[in-house]
Design an enzyme around this catalytic site. Structure first.
Site, PDB file in Angstrom:
ATOM      1  N   ASP A  44       0.827  -1.203   0.000  1.00  0.00           N
ATOM      2  CA  ASP A  44       0.000   0.000   0.000  1.00  0.00           C
ATOM      3  C   ASP A  44       0.863   1.255   0.000  1.00  0.00           C
ATOM      4  O   ASP A  44       1.768   1.393   0.822  1.00  0.00           O
ATOM      5  CB  ASP A  44      -0.902   0.023   1.238  1.00  0.00           C
ATOM      6  CG  ASP A  44      -2.007  -1.009   1.180  1.00  0.00           C
ATOM      7  OD1 ASP A  44      -2.786  -0.957   0.219  1.00  0.00           O
ATOM      8  OD2 ASP A  44      -2.089  -1.852   2.085  1.00  0.00           O
ATOM      9  N   ASP A 166      -6.870  -5.250  -4.355  1.00  0.00           N
ATOM     10  CA  ASP A 166      -7.366  -4.775  -3.064  1.00  0.00           C
ATOM     11  C   ASP A 166      -8.490  -3.742  -3.126  1.00  0.00           C
ATOM     12  O   ASP A 166      -9.219  -3.591  -2.154  1.00  0.00           O
ATOM     13  CB  ASP A 166      -6.199  -4.208  -2.243  1.00  0.00           C
ATOM     14  CG  ASP A 166      -6.537  -4.079  -0.765  1.00  0.00           C
ATOM     15  OD1 ASP A 166      -7.423  -4.810  -0.284  1.00  0.00           O
ATOM     16  OD2 ASP A 166      -5.914  -3.257  -0.075  1.00  0.00           O
ATOM     17  N   HIS A 417      -5.756   3.391  -3.319  1.00  0.00           N
ATOM     18  CA  HIS A 417      -7.055   2.946  -2.808  1.00  0.00           C
ATOM     19  C   HIS A 417      -7.208   3.082  -1.294  1.00  0.00           C
ATOM     20  O   HIS A 417      -8.273   2.742  -0.759  1.00  0.00           O
ATOM     21  CB  HIS A 417      -7.332   1.503  -3.249  1.00  0.00           C
ATOM     22  CG  HIS A 417      -6.306   0.509  -2.812  1.00  0.00           C
ATOM     23  ND1 HIS A 417      -5.210   0.198  -3.571  1.00  0.00           N
ATOM     24  CD2 HIS A 417      -6.199  -0.236  -1.689  1.00  0.00           C
ATOM     25  CE1 HIS A 417      -4.483  -0.712  -2.949  1.00  0.00           C
ATOM     26  NE2 HIS A 417      -5.065  -0.986  -1.800  1.00  0.00           N
TER      27      HIS A 417
END
Length: 924
Positions: A44, A166, A417
């Site tokens: 991430d 994800d 995201h």
């Protein structure tokens, strides 16, 4: 067609691409079940830690994760066994790591890429959110990442597969963009639990997504695969240092020998997975969040797993296990030459259980969502355009050295995201905002240099970034100043300007010296905004006038204070042809203590504990203003909710400027605030929302096009992402609402449209972020105050798009105002347009940015869907030679959407929804 993307080349030569080394995929066995093991990490670009903290491995007290060590370890392990494979996704991290490597290590990595042992998938700067991102920002962040890979590794570094394992639901426009970027396929991990159950039964977890109703197939067709375990390994087969599954103990002389057990468990899992997929090839994702920091643990056990399972082939077991990549797996599916089910809608909303709809994040962190949208306008259009129009002096001119790269990287990271989605920890959200602010500081130098070059004036330019709260020290104190209005759109715009002032009367003149009608009225103030403005400045009044700016250019307006007192008048604007009421409500957020489910509302999940919202007030204190420029109704519903309704002269849209917050929590109730429009339009439970700000999709209450929905959440289960607009209509009227940021909304009742504006929650929703969505700050210690705008237009359905398409573009790419104190230099060029003539209404100039020293990247798009306008849905021809007023076009070549392949060299797999044959190409 609906899309046209072009690349302008000025005196540039591109070296020919090197040829691919050859087939790098391991051989498969046609008479066996082939299990493709894909080693990967999901990194991430900010979530629980900031992007910097994740890269360096800092703050491991929050989460143990260090991306630099992952890449170090993976490269080391790949070199130890040529059979091993690894895929990497997030270019933002890889770019950082690459810059820190020695030249010898860089050559080593290039060799791994050329041999197909290290493969890039997706390849954007980040793995973008799909619900809350605008298509223009997604294209730019993808282009940025793919350009780095292309320039660093050549054709073998170009990803062939899009990989969104994800994100929390999947947008049709994303699939369309991926197809136009040249991807052969798309894999994701999250799918509504009911949708997955049906697809498993019917073996439709792999499908063909037809992602546009305007583009001729297969231009926007994209093979789409749904991964079996989200993006995690099968249960019992995680060998990362963060896992506790037992390793393969293969020495029979030692205790706890477990090879037979491991092999049997693996064969059972493989057989069960194969039963719900269509071919004799299945994929297993061997990795998860920030895994492979000690890659030896993974690879030593994977080597053994492959060896011992394949050894059973001698005993008649028809299972073949191999290291693989998504592109190798996709190649085998293509070779199967099957037909695939067709999907034409999208994958929203996403639920992972009956009461767990991930529809709250459509609105979470509304201030960050708005700041991201403003930053998109400032960077992707204004900064980039003016860098081109102003020439080299824009980067190094009178106001110093500036650059757009800092802002580009900040904006690219913000598409992640867990960024613009609002699902990160608070300190990470603060970091995203800080990066955008820092990037804008760099861009301001570019803008100032460019405007100085174009106008011939080197006067200092002032940027008033707090006009939304009526704060601008220059306009509040100066008796004489000018405002430069830069229009990033390729058509003229008329735009209302509201400036905070302390005088009572002003004169405004345009670039030709003509007087412009202007009015002064008292600043509308709520309790919340009054508190924050006291810390910044306090203008008593606001000066209101409308400006006109030429296409891709600017116009300058001069403002002078004088002493004549003006008067305001009463007026109440209304929509005449339908019955319309509007009010504010709040849903009581579930705290998890519900008899049906213990799921609370949180950053991701929207779960009201009742289907009936509480009205904030049946009545509002009102104040009305009427003058020749604007007519207003100012409304106060509660100390924490107010609104100004505006109708500007000659405007076709009604503006609702809402201010919400701080949301009170002294009753220990989390609140999710909506505005609801109730009309007499006969909607038949149907409404429409946009997909990433582009094409529009039809929605129907309690309905999904591809499976029979068992609705368990009548509110949250009917919410969809609204990125730029939503509308309801019947045969006579269409009411369109244009938003200024991404929000969630739905049509719960016939003739009704509701949009969620703000959320403040007291519980975590147990999806990983680990803290409630309860935003406060030094400025807002009692809770976040948010202000925004909705634009309402009412039109006959056949012509409604002719209004809402340009209206939405104006909202996304609004004019940039810069200010200069005192008198202007008499030699200042007060007006400029970068175009010889405005583009037709159907054509939007999406991108104009400096690509390198002698070339410019230009993207033009047809912005109307094929069915929505009798006039503007027709094809349009543009003469590029006569497009610009200051740029000479010496040559032009067309690329794909992401500008990393020549358009005529872009070859994609053909997939058959029913009949037809495909073609093949070779992977590195």
């Amino acid at each position: 067609e609906n899309d046209l993307f072009l690349f302008i080349l000025l005196n540039i030569v591109f070296l020919p691409a090197t040829s691919a080394i050859g087939e790098s995929c391991h051989a498969t066995k046609p008479n066996m079940l082939n299990v493709h093991l894909v080693p990967h990490t999901h990194d991430d670009v900010g979530w629980l830690k900031t992007v910097d903290q994740y890269y360096y491995g800092d703050r491991n007290d929050i989460q143990h994760a260090g991306v630099q060590y992952i890449l170090d370890s993976v490269v080391d392990q790949l070199l130890k066994n040529p059979d091993r494979r690894f895929i990497y996704v997030e270019t933002a991290f890889f770019y950082r790591w690459w810059k820190q490597q020695s030249s010898s290590m860089q050559q080593t990595v290039k060799q791994l890429v050329n041999e197909g042992r290290l493969e890039f998938v997706n390849g954007g700067w980040c793995m973008s959110d799909e619900a809350t991102t605008h298509y223009s920002a997604v294209i730019d962040q993808m282009t940025m990442g793919l350009r780095f890979l292309n320039e660093t590794f050549g054709p073998c570094g170009r990803p062939r597969v899009a990989w969104h394992i994800d994100p929390f639901g999947h947008a049709r426009e994303h699939a369309s963009m991926f197809a136009q970027m040249g991807y052969d396929g798309f894999f994701f991990g999250r799918l509504d639990y009911q949708d997955r159950a049906r697809r498993m039964i019917d073996k439709e977890q792999e499908l063909l997504w037809r992602a546009s109703d305007s583009l001729t197939p297969p231009m926007a067709d994209l093979f789409t695969g749904i991964l079996p375990n989200g993006y995690n390994p099968p249960q019992g087969f995680c060998w990362d240092q963060s896992c506790d599954d037992p390793p393969i103990r293969d020495d029979p002389d030692l205790e706890d020998y477990n090879v037979d057990d491991v092999v049997n468990r693996f064969l059972t899992i493989a057989s069960a997975q194969a039963a719900v997929y269509k071919t004799n090839h299945i994929i297993m994702t061997m990795g998860s969040d920030f895994q492979y920091e000690n890659a030896n643990l993974w690879y030593k056990n994977l080597d053994k797993l492959i060896h011992y399972v394949n050894a059973q082939q001698a005993n008649g077991i028809k299972v073949n296990v191999l290291y693989s990549t998504p592109s190798c797996y996709l190649q085998e599916l293509h070779r199967a030459n099957l037909t695939w089910s067709l999907k034409t809608d999208d994958f929203f909303p996403y639920a992972d259980d009956a009461h767990d709809f991930w529809t709250g994040y459509f609105t979470s962190r509304p201030a960050l969502k708005r700041y991201e949208r403003i930053s998109n306008s400032n960077l992707q259009v204004t900064c980039n355009q003016l860098e081109v129009l102003g020439g080299p002096v824009s980067r190094n001119g009178h106001f110093g050295e500036g650059d757009s790269q800092t802002m580009m990287k900040a904006m690219a990271v913000a598409q992640h995201h867990d960024a613009v989605s609002g699902t990160e920890k608070q300190h990470v959200a603060n970091d995203y905002a800080r990066r955008l602010a820092n990037g804008w500081q760099h861009c301001q130098v570019v803008v100032s240099n460019s405007l100085a070059a174009l106008s011939g004036s080197s006067a200092q330019r002032i940027y008033c970034d707090n006009l939304n709260i009526s704060v601008c020290p220059l306009t509040e104190s100066s008796k004489k100043f000018s405002v430069n209005v830069y229009n990033p759109l390729a058509r003229p715009v008329t735009w209302p300007v509201r400036l905070p002032v302390n005088g009572t009367a002003y004169t405004v003149s345009d670039a030709k010296g003509k007087a412009v009608d202007c009015q002064v009225s008292v600043v509308p103030v709520s309790r919340a905004t009054q508190e924050v403005r006291r810390n910044w400045g306090f203008a008593v009044n606001e000066l209101v006038f409308q400006v006109q700016a030429p296409p891709l250019g600017y116009s300058t307006y001069s403002i002078h204070l004088y002493s004549l007192l003006k008067t305001v008048y009463l007026f109440v604007p209304v929509l005449q042809s339908i019955k319309l009421t509007q009010n504010f409500y709040w849903y009581n957020a579930s705290d998890g203590n519900n008899s049906q489910s213990d799921q609370p509302s949180g950053a991701y999940i929207f779960r009201p504990n009742s289907s009936t919202p509480f009205i904030i007030s049946q009545t509002a204190k009102t104040e009305t203003v009427q003058n020749s420029v604007v007519q207003e109704v100012r409304q106060w519903f509660a100390p924490w909710v107010s609104q100004v309704v505006r109708l500007y002269a000659d405007s076709r849209a009604l503006e609702l400027e809402w201010t919400v917050g701080p949301l009170p929590i002294d009753d220990s109730l989390g609140k999710e605030v909506i505005t609801r429009l109730d009309t007499s339009i006969k909607t038949s439970e149907i409404f429409y929302t946009d997909s990433n700000g582009r094409e529009v999709l039809q929605r129907k209450k309690d309905f999904r096009p591809t499976w029979h929905l068992k609705q368990s959440e009548p509110i949250a289960g009917n919410y969809y992402p609204i990125n730029s607009r939503a509308f309801i209509k019947d045969d006579v009227d269409q009411l369109t609402v244009v938003t200024d940021r991404s929000q969630g909304g739905g049509s719960i009742h016939n003739g009704s449209l509701e949009i969620m504006l703000h959320r403040r929650l007291l519980y975590d929703d147990v999806r990983g972020v680990g803290e409630p969505l309860n935003e406060t700050s030094n400025i807002f210690p009692e809770g976040l105050v948010v202000r925004g705008r909705l634009l309402l237009s009412l039109d006959p359905p056949p012509t409604a798009a002719d209004t809402h398409r340009p209206l939405a573009q104006e909202m996304v790419l609004q004019p940039l105002l810069t200010f200069t104190d005192g008198n202007l230099n008499p030699h200042t060029q007060l007006e400029f347009s970068g175009l010889q003539a405005a583009l037709p209404p159907a054509v939007h100039l999406l991108t104009l940015t400096q690509w390198d020293k002698d070339s410019v990247l230009l993207r033009l798009e047809h912005q109307f869907q094929s069915w929505e306008s009798k006039v503007n849905s027709q094809p349009v021809t543009i003469n590029l030679q006569k497009l610009f007023s200051t740029l000479e076009v010496l040559g032009m070549s067309e690329l794909n959407l992401s500008a990393n392949q020549w358009k005529d060299e872009m070859i994609r797999f053909d997939w058959k929804p029913q009949t037809g044959t495909g073609h093949t190409h070779t992977y590195c």
